[in-house]
Design a protein around this motif. Structure first.
Motif, mmCIF file in Angstrom:
data_model
loop_
_atom_site.group_PDB
_atom_site.id
_atom_site.type_symbol
_atom_site.label_atom_id
_atom_site.label_comp_id
_atom_site.label_asym_id
_atom_site.label_seq_id
_atom_site.Cartn_x
_atom_site.Cartn_y
_atom_site.Cartn_z
ATOM 1 N N LYS A 51 0.838 -1.207 0.000
ATOM 2 C CA LYS A 51 0.000 0.000 0.000
ATOM 3 C C LYS A 51 0.870 1.253 0.000
ATOM 4 C CE LYS A 51 -3.983 -2.074 2.249
ATOM 5 N NZ LYS A 51 -4.843 -2.239 1.126
ATOM 6 N N GLU A 52 1.934 1.243 0.794
ATOM 7 C CA GLU A 52 2.851 2.393 0.824
ATOM 8 C C GLU A 52 3.525 2.580 -0.534
ATOM 9 O OE1 GLU A 52 3.369 4.746 3.021
ATOM 10 O OE2 GLU A 52 2.084 3.927 4.574
ATOM 11 N N LYS A 53 3.890 1.464 -1.156
ATOM 12 C CA LYS A 53 4.528 1.541 -2.476
ATOM 13 C C LYS A 53 3.565 2.143 -3.489
ATOM 14 C CE LYS A 53 6.304 -1.213 -6.231
ATOM 15 N NZ LYS A 53 5.853 -2.337 -6.989
ATOM 16 N N LEU A 69 9.157 9.499 -1.902
ATOM 17 C CA LEU A 69 10.299 8.947 -1.172
ATOM 18 C C LEU A 69 9.893 8.528 0.239
ATOM 19 C CD1 LEU A 69 13.273 8.263 -1.282
ATOM 20 C CD2 LEU A 69 13.779 10.595 -0.583
ATOM 21 N N LYS A 70 9.059 9.329 0.899
ATOM 22 C CA LYS A 70 8.589 8.980 2.253
ATOM 23 C C LYS A 70 7.796 7.678 2.225
ATOM 24 C CE LYS A 70 8.504 13.708 3.962
ATOM 25 N NZ LYS A 70 7.687 14.852 4.327
ATOM 26 N N HIS A 71 6.941 7.525 1.215
ATOM 27 C CA HIS A 71 6.148 6.290 1.121
ATOM 28 C C HIS A 71 7.044 5.080 0.847
ATOM 29 C CE1 HIS A 71 2.156 7.927 1.580
ATOM 30 N NE2 HIS A 71 2.414 8.870 0.676
ATOM 31 N N TYR A 72 8.039 5.257 0.005
ATOM 32 C CA TYR A 72 8.955 4.142 -0.269
ATOM 33 C C TYR A 72 9.760 3.778 0.977
ATOM 34 C CZ TYR A 72 7.897 4.964 -5.209
ATOM 35 O OH TYR A 72 7.266 5.114 -6.418
ATOM 36 N N GLU A 73 10.131 4.761 1.774
ATOM 37 C CA GLU A 73 10.850 4.484 3.028
ATOM 38 C C GLU A 73 9.947 3.724 3.998
ATOM 39 O OE1 GLU A 73 12.088 8.404 4.192
ATOM 40 O OE2 GLU A 73 13.840 8.377 2.882
ATOM 41 N N GLU A 74 8.675 4.114 4.064
ATOM 42 C CA GLU A 74 7.731 3.400 4.930
ATOM 43 C C GLU A 74 7.541 1.965 4.442
ATOM 44 O OE1 GLU A 74 6.037 4.017 7.872
ATOM 45 O OE2 GLU A 74 7.510 5.645 7.928
ATOM 46 N N ALA A 75 7.457 1.791 3.152
ATOM 47 C CA ALA A 75 7.301 0.442 2.593
ATOM 48 C C ALA A 75 8.488 -0.430 2.981
ATOM 49 C CB ALA A 75 7.168 0.513 1.075
ATOM 50 N N LEU A 76 9.669 0.141 2.942
ATOM 51 C CA LEU A 76 10.872 -0.612 3.306
ATOM 52 C C LEU A 76 10.872 -0.968 4.789
ATOM 53 C CD1 LEU A 76 13.497 -1.782 2.197
ATOM 54 C CD2 LEU A 76 14.605 0.364 2.766
ATOM 55 N N LYS A 77 10.331 -0.091 5.627
ATOM 56 C CA LYS A 77 10.239 -0.396 7.060
ATOM 57 C C LYS A 77 9.309 -1.579 7.301
ATOM 58 C CE LYS A 77 11.105 4.296 8.705
ATOM 59 N NZ LYS A 77 10.490 5.478 9.346
ATOM 60 N N HIS A 78 8.223 -1.645 6.536
ATOM 61 C CA HIS A 78 7.262 -2.745 6.707
ATOM 62 C C HIS A 78 7.798 -4.064 6.157
ATOM 63 C CE1 HIS A 78 4.032 -0.299 8.269
ATOM 64 N NE2 HIS A 78 4.111 0.538 7.237
ATOM 65 N N ASP A 79 8.567 -3.981 5.081
ATOM 66 C CA ASP A 79 9.087 -5.203 4.461
ATOM 67 C C ASP A 79 10.525 -4.976 3.994
ATOM 68 O OD1 ASP A 79 9.486 -7.634 3.220
ATOM 69 O OD2 ASP A 79 8.099 -7.256 1.567
ATOM 70 N N PRO A 80 11.489 -5.135 4.907
ATOM 71 C CA PRO A 80 12.892 -4.895 4.551
ATOM 72 C C PRO A 80 13.488 -5.969 3.633
ATOM 73 C CG PRO A 80 12.717 -5.565 6.844
ATOM 74 C CD PRO A 80 11.325 -5.421 6.325
ATOM 75 N N TYR A 85 11.649 -1.781 -2.974
ATOM 76 C CA TYR A 85 11.480 -0.510 -2.270
ATOM 77 C C TYR A 85 12.800 0.255 -2.197
ATOM 78 C CZ TYR A 85 7.434 -3.300 -0.974
ATOM 79 O OH TYR A 85 6.332 -4.114 -1.009
ATOM 80 N N VAL A 86 13.901 -0.468 -2.110
ATOM 81 C CA VAL A 86 15.221 0.172 -2.109
ATOM 82 C C VAL A 86 15.498 0.759 -3.493
ATOM 83 C CG1 VAL A 86 17.707 -0.216 -1.864
ATOM 84 C CG2 VAL A 86 16.127 -1.339 -0.311
ATOM 85 N N SER A 87 15.205 -0.024 -4.528
ATOM 86 C CA SER A 87 15.473 0.468 -5.882
ATOM 87 C C SER A 87 14.563 1.643 -6.234
ATOM 88 C CB SER A 87 15.349 -0.646 -6.911
ATOM 89 O OG SER A 87 14.020 -1.088 -7.009
ATOM 90 N N ASN A 88 13.335 1.644 -5.709
ATOM 91 C CA ASN A 88 12.454 2.790 -5.937
ATOM 92 C C ASN A 88 13.062 4.053 -5.341
ATOM 93 O OD1 ASN A 88 10.561 1.320 -7.300
ATOM 94 N ND2 ASN A 88 9.067 1.271 -5.670
ATOM 95 N N GLN A 89 13.642 3.935 -4.162
ATOM 96 C CA GLN A 89 14.270 5.096 -3.528
ATOM 97 C C GLN A 89 15.475 5.554 -4.346
ATOM 98 O OE1 GLN A 89 15.234 4.218 0.520
ATOM 99 N NE2 GLN A 89 13.149 3.649 1.040
ATOM 100 N N ALA A 90 16.249 4.618 -4.802
ATOM 101 C CA ALA A 90 17.461 4.961 -5.555
ATOM 102 C C ALA A 90 17.115 5.603 -6.887
ATOM 103 C CB ALA A 90 18.320 3.719 -5.775
ATOM 104 N N GLY A 91 16.109 5.083 -7.553
ATOM 105 C CA GLY A 91 15.743 5.588 -8.867
ATOM 106 C C GLY A 91 14.990 6.898 -8.808
#
Length: 93
Positions: A51-53, A69-80, A85-91
């Motif tokens: 959902k965050e993604k 970026l905030k939503h992608y960071e939250e998504a990564l917190k829920h599912d590391p 989610y990491v690549s979304n932040q990088a891109g």
């Protein structure tokens, strides 16, 4: 055709006979990957991450990169474990 076969060293007469005698094997069925699990089958943390993604993707399409970026960071917190989610932040930086 005969001249060409002689120059190339091919026996066209023998090729016709071989083709008739050797049947071609049937094509192998394509291996299909199992379908991805349905969202309702996922654990709560992975559902929240998805959902965050999706929220991040929507913000990105609106060119609101800070929110995305905030939503992608939250998504990564829920599912590391999901590197998407990491690549979304990088891109998106």
């Amino acid at each position: 055709m005969t001249t060409l076969s002689v120059l190339l060293g091919l026996d066209l007469a023998g090729m016709d006979e071989e083709e008739e005698q050797t049947p071609t094997p049937p094509p192998k069925p394509k291996e299909t990957a199992p379908p991805p699990p349905k969202e309702e089958d996922l654990p709560e943390n992975k559902r929240m991450a998805l959902k965050e993604k999706e929220l991040g993707n929507a913000a990105y399409k609106k060119k609101d990169f800070a929110t995305a970026l905030k939503h992608y960071e939250e998504a990564l917190k829920h599912d590391p474990t999901n590197m998407t989610y990491v690549s979304n932040q990088a891109g998106k930086n």
